[in-house]
Design an enzyme around this catalytic site. Structure first.
Site, PDB file in Angstrom:
ATOM      1  N   HIS A  72      29.325  38.467  53.842  1.00  0.00           N
ATOM      2  CA  HIS A  72      29.172  37.046  53.492  1.00  0.00           C
ATOM      3  C   HIS A  72      29.792  36.189  54.593  1.00  0.00           C
ATOM      4  CE1 HIS A  72      28.244  37.322  48.966  1.00  0.00           C
ATOM      5  NE2 HIS A  72      28.080  38.515  49.487  1.00  0.00           N
ATOM      6  N   TYR A 200      32.695  29.124  43.853  1.00  0.00           N
ATOM      7  CA  TYR A 200      33.935  28.795  43.146  1.00  0.00           C
ATOM      8  C   TYR A 200      33.727  27.394  42.567  1.00  0.00           C
ATOM      9  CZ  TYR A 200      36.365  32.609  45.608  1.00  0.00           C
ATOM     10  OH  TYR A 200      36.772  33.836  46.087  1.00  0.00           O
ATOM     11  N   PRO A 292      43.909  35.954  41.249  1.00  0.00           N
ATOM     12  CA  PRO A 292      42.753  36.432  42.018  1.00  0.00           C
ATOM     13  C   PRO A 292      41.924  35.344  42.713  1.00  0.00           C
ATOM     14  CG  PRO A 292      42.359  36.660  39.652  1.00  0.00           C
ATOM     15  CD  PRO A 292      43.777  36.219  39.800  1.00  0.00           C
ATOM     16  N   LYS A 296      43.007  37.917  47.365  1.00  0.00           N
ATOM     17  CA  LYS A 296      43.950  38.478  48.334  1.00  0.00           C
ATOM     18  C   LYS A 296      44.625  39.786  47.927  1.00  0.00           C
ATOM     19  CE  LYS A 296      43.534  35.699  51.573  1.00  0.00           C
ATOM     20  NZ  LYS A 296      42.306  36.289  52.029  1.00  0.00           N
ATOM     21  N   TYR A 384      41.242  32.365  53.844  1.00  0.00           N
ATOM     22  CA  TYR A 384      40.337  33.188  53.022  1.00  0.00           C
ATOM     23  C   TYR A 384      39.949  34.478  53.750  1.00  0.00           C
ATOM     24  CZ  TYR A 384      36.801  34.181  49.499  1.00  0.00           C
ATOM     25  OH  TYR A 384      36.070  34.774  48.488  1.00  0.00           O
TER      26      TYR A 384
HETATM   27  P1  RFL Z   1      46.924  49.478  41.767  1.00  0.00           P
HETATM   28  O1  RFL Z   1      45.493  49.408  42.108  1.00  0.00           O
HETATM   29  O2  RFL Z   1      47.409  48.841  40.539  1.00  0.00           O
HETATM   30  O3  RFL Z   1      47.298  51.038  41.735  1.00  0.00           O
HETATM   31  C1  RFL Z   1      48.525  51.515  41.205  1.00  0.00           C
HETATM   32  C2  RFL Z   1      48.305  52.922  40.694  1.00  0.00           C
HETATM   33  O4  RFL Z   1      49.578  53.470  40.273  1.00  0.00           O
HETATM   34  C3  RFL Z   1      49.406  54.167  39.056  1.00  0.00           C
HETATM   35  N1  RFL Z   1      50.707  54.259  38.361  1.00  0.00           N
HETATM   36  C4  RFL Z   1      51.473  55.373  38.320  1.00  0.00           C
HETATM   37  N2  RFL Z   1      51.275  56.600  38.817  1.00  0.00           N
HETATM   38  C5  RFL Z   1      52.248  57.532  38.587  1.00  0.00           C
HETATM   39  N3  RFL Z   1      53.387  57.276  37.883  1.00  0.00           N
HETATM   40  C6  RFL Z   1      53.618  56.046  37.370  1.00  0.00           C
HETATM   41  N4  RFL Z   1      54.730  55.787  36.690  1.00  0.00           N
HETATM   42  C7  RFL Z   1      52.644  55.040  37.580  1.00  0.00           C
HETATM   43  N5  RFL Z   1      52.534  53.734  37.220  1.00  0.00           N
HETATM   44  C8  RFL Z   1      51.366  53.271  37.700  1.00  0.00           C
HETATM   45  C9  RFL Z   1      48.355  53.337  38.317  1.00  0.00           C
HETATM   46  O5  RFL Z   1      47.713  54.109  37.309  1.00  0.00           O
HETATM   47  C10 RFL Z   1      47.423  52.936  39.454  1.00  0.00           C
HETATM   48  O6  RFL Z   1      46.357  53.854  39.642  1.00  0.00           O
HETATM   49  O7  RFL Z   1      47.838  48.925  42.949  1.00  0.00           O
HETATM   50  P2  RFL Z   1      47.597  48.818  44.551  1.00  0.00           P
HETATM   51  O8  RFL Z   1      47.208  50.156  45.128  1.00  0.00           O
HETATM   52  O9  RFL Z   1      48.789  48.122  45.069  1.00  0.00           O
HETATM   53  O10 RFL Z   1      46.312  47.894  44.736  1.00  0.00           O
HETATM   54  C11 RFL Z   1      46.335  46.533  44.388  1.00  0.00           C
HETATM   55  C12 RFL Z   1      44.951  46.051  43.931  1.00  0.00           C
HETATM   56  O11 RFL Z   1      44.458  46.941  42.953  1.00  0.00           O
HETATM   57  C13 RFL Z   1      44.975  44.605  43.378  1.00  0.00           C
HETATM   58  O12 RFL Z   1      45.800  43.798  44.169  1.00  0.00           O
HETATM   59  C14 RFL Z   1      43.565  43.971  43.327  1.00  0.00           C
HETATM   60  O13 RFL Z   1      42.739  44.600  42.384  1.00  0.00           O
HETATM   61  C15 RFL Z   1      43.680  42.480  42.990  1.00  0.00           C
HETATM   62  N6  RFL Z   1      42.378  41.795  42.872  1.00  0.00           N
HETATM   63  C16 RFL Z   1      41.659  41.405  43.984  1.00  0.00           C
HETATM   64  N7  RFL Z   1      42.135  41.669  45.222  1.00  0.00           N
HETATM   65  C17 RFL Z   1      41.380  41.332  46.320  1.00  0.00           C
HETATM   66  O14 RFL Z   1      41.845  41.568  47.450  1.00  0.00           O
HETATM   67  N8  RFL Z   1      40.125  40.746  46.236  1.00  0.00           N
HETATM   68  C18 RFL Z   1      39.589  40.468  45.030  1.00  0.00           C
HETATM   69  O15 RFL Z   1      38.456  39.997  44.980  1.00  0.00           O
HETATM   70  C19 RFL Z   1      40.367  40.750  43.852  1.00  0.00           C
HETATM   71  N9  RFL Z   1      39.882  40.489  42.647  1.00  0.00           N
HETATM   72  C20 RFL Z   1      41.833  41.530  41.608  1.00  0.00           C
HETATM   73  C21 RFL Z   1      40.569  40.854  41.535  1.00  0.00           C
HETATM   74  C22 RFL Z   1      42.483  41.918  40.448  1.00  0.00           C
HETATM   75  C23 RFL Z   1      41.927  41.616  39.234  1.00  0.00           C
HETATM   76  N10 RFL Z   1      42.618  42.037  38.098  1.00  0.00           N
HETATM   77  C24 RFL Z   1      42.071  42.966  37.199  1.00  0.00           C
HETATM   78  C25 RFL Z   1      44.031  41.754  38.016  1.00  0.00           C
HETATM   79  C26 RFL Z   1      40.006  40.550  40.332  1.00  0.00           C
HETATM   80  C27 RFL Z   1      40.684  40.902  39.176  1.00  0.00           C
HETATM   81  C28 RFL Z   1      40.036  40.504  37.878  1.00  0.00           C
HETATM   82  C1  PHB Z   2      35.221  39.643  42.505  1.00  0.00           C
HETATM   83  O1  PHB Z   2      34.069  39.794  42.935  1.00  0.00           O
HETATM   84  O2  PHB Z   2      35.710  40.396  41.633  1.00  0.00           O
HETATM   85  C2  PHB Z   2      36.061  38.541  43.025  1.00  0.00           C
HETATM   86  C3  PHB Z   2      35.580  37.749  44.053  1.00  0.00           C
HETATM   87  C4  PHB Z   2      36.367  36.703  44.531  1.00  0.00           C
HETATM   88  C5  PHB Z   2      37.611  36.454  43.970  1.00  0.00           C
HETATM   89  C6  PHB Z   2      38.089  37.254  42.946  1.00  0.00           C
HETATM   90  C7  PHB Z   2      37.309  38.302  42.464  1.00  0.00           C
HETATM   91  O3  PHB Z   2      38.362  35.411  44.429  1.00  0.00           O
END
Ligand code: RFL
Ligand code: PHB
Length: 390
Positions: A72, A200, A292, A296, A384
């Protein structure tokens, strides 16, 4: 069991770190609480910065992402019934790629397994010992049996609800936190894209975001009460809310389809400083959370891993500890930049129940500014795409 680096958590941070270390001849063990199927199917992030793509490519897991991810070059800001484009590539020379986090995880798990990596899924009772000594260890239960891994370093990649952050003594830690009084209602929809680029939207009824996953699957979100329940939202009610918030006065509208997943997530900003104590280092969501809105979270987790990998390689190959000693400070510079950007974008785009009519007009004035001033648009675009100097 003995390894060099003991990693808790097989999210993007833990798996990528383990694989990058392996490519540099450094051994690690990864402990994961959940099952492989579960981590490979949990729907989370979607937007990857170029720097994230570069590191995944360096790790040898970039092929499917490049083939299937959608590049994109901009996104749209919708407000007051109109849409204005932020030209990411025109303003910064960079783009972003939409490729789902669980697809990144599938690629990383496959790479670890193919390389004979030691990843233990479905572990319980993980505990951390001896981080103030030079021989820390991890204890856990796997298939009903207690196990211990001795290592040189422990890396906590176990997300916000993990165990590792609490292993840093409270006197050494300062937590900074802001919990938002709203959440995001997320849906996955079987439909063609509503738009070529992400939208957005700021609306009096609340924020909405139109994103994508593939040519046939779309991801959409709208601001909701974090205590709401998905059962209270029929498909019709969801579509009418999205149409009200996103459709523009010139006839562009959200394309409906079969909704096959609904979930609600809360929103918070959080930073744990320090990110290191003795031989324990935190990376990713274990140390920081962003709302989110700025996309980031995953990118920050990958950026931590880049800094930490370089520091561990310097230790194992050259006996240097200076980069490890500087890890927390180095990582926190980028983290605070992203915290500010995510908070700023969240405050500009959401319905704030504590905002007066005056402050609501300021939101619109700010949107007018970032979509008409090249300098303001460039600042937003640089943040961004992750191209800000830190
Ligand atoms: P994770 O992915 O949470 O992984 C942590 C892992 O540790 C495990 N765990 C354990 N394992 C062993 N012993 C324990 N005691 C444990 N406790 C926990 C868990 O089961 C898990 O598998 O952390 P990590 O690796 O730091 O990654 C971070 C990302 O997952 C997170 O920041 C993103 O998903 C955030 N996020 C977004 N980030 C972006 O860069 N771009 C996006 O578009 C974006 N959209 C989002 C998002 C997060 C969202 N939610 C659900 C909060 C959209 C949403 C809706
Ligand atoms: C997504 O596609 O899940 C998404 C995209 C942009 C954002 C957050 C989540 O800022």
């Amino acid at each position: 069991m003995r390894t060099q680096v003991g990693i808790i958590g097989a999210g993007p941070a833990g798996l990528l770190l383990s694989h990058l270390l392996h490519l540099r001849g450094i051994d690690s063990v990864v402990l994961e609480r959940r099952g492989r199927d579960e981590i490979e199917s949990t729907i989370r992030a979607g937007v990857l910065e170029q720097g994230t793509m570069d590191l995944l490519t360096e790790a040898g897991v970039g092929e499917r992402m490049k083939a299937e991810g959608a590049v994109h070059h901009g996104f749209e800001l919708a407000f007051e019934g109109q849409r204005r484009r932020i030209d990411l590539t025109g303003l910064t020379g960079k783009s972003i790629t939409v490729y789902a986090q669980h697809e990144v995880l599938k690629d990383l798990v496959a790479a670890r397994v193919a390389a004979g990596g030691k990843v233990f899924f479905n572990v319980s009772d993980t505990s951390i010992h001896g981080i103030e000594t030079d021989h820390p260890s991890l204890r856990f239960v796997y298939e009903g049996e207690p196990h211990e891994v001795q290592c040189d370093y422990v890396i906590g990649c176990d997300g916000f609800h993990g165990v590792s952050r609490a292993a840093i003594p409270a006197v050494r830690r300062e937590d900074y936190e802001r919990v938002f009084p709203f959440g995001w209602f997320g849906i996955l929809v079987e439909a063609p894209p509503s738009s070529d680029e992400l939208i957005y939207a700021r609306h009096e009824r609340g924020f909405a975001l139109v994103s994508t996953r593939s040519p046939n699957v779309q991801r959409m979100y709208f601001q909701c009460d974090p205590a709401d329940s998905v059962d209270r939202w029929s498909d019709d009610r969801i579509w009418s809310e999205l149409h009200a918030r996103v459709d523009s006065s010139d006839g562009q509208h959200v394309v409906e389809g079969r909704i096959f997943q609904k979930n609600i997530v809360g929103m918070r900003s959080f930073v744990s400083a320090t990110m290191q104590h003795g031989r324990l280092f935190l990376a990713g969501d274990a140390a920081h959370i962003v709302p989110p809105t700025g996309a980031k979270g995953l990118n920050l987790a990958v950026a931590d891993v880049r800094v930490l990998t370089a520091a561990l390689v310097a230790f194992y190959k050259e006996g240097r500890t200076d980069l490890l000693d500087a890890y927390s400070e180095t990582a926190l510079r980028r983290i605070w930049r992203a915290e500010h950007f995510s908070y700023w974008m969240t405050r500009m785009m959401h319905r704030l129940d504590d905002a007066s009519p005056f402050e609501q007009r300021l939101q619109v004035a700010e949107l007018e500014h970032v979509t008409t001033s090249r300098a303001a648009a460039t600042a937003m675009a640089e943040n961004y795409v992750g191209a800000v100097a830190v």
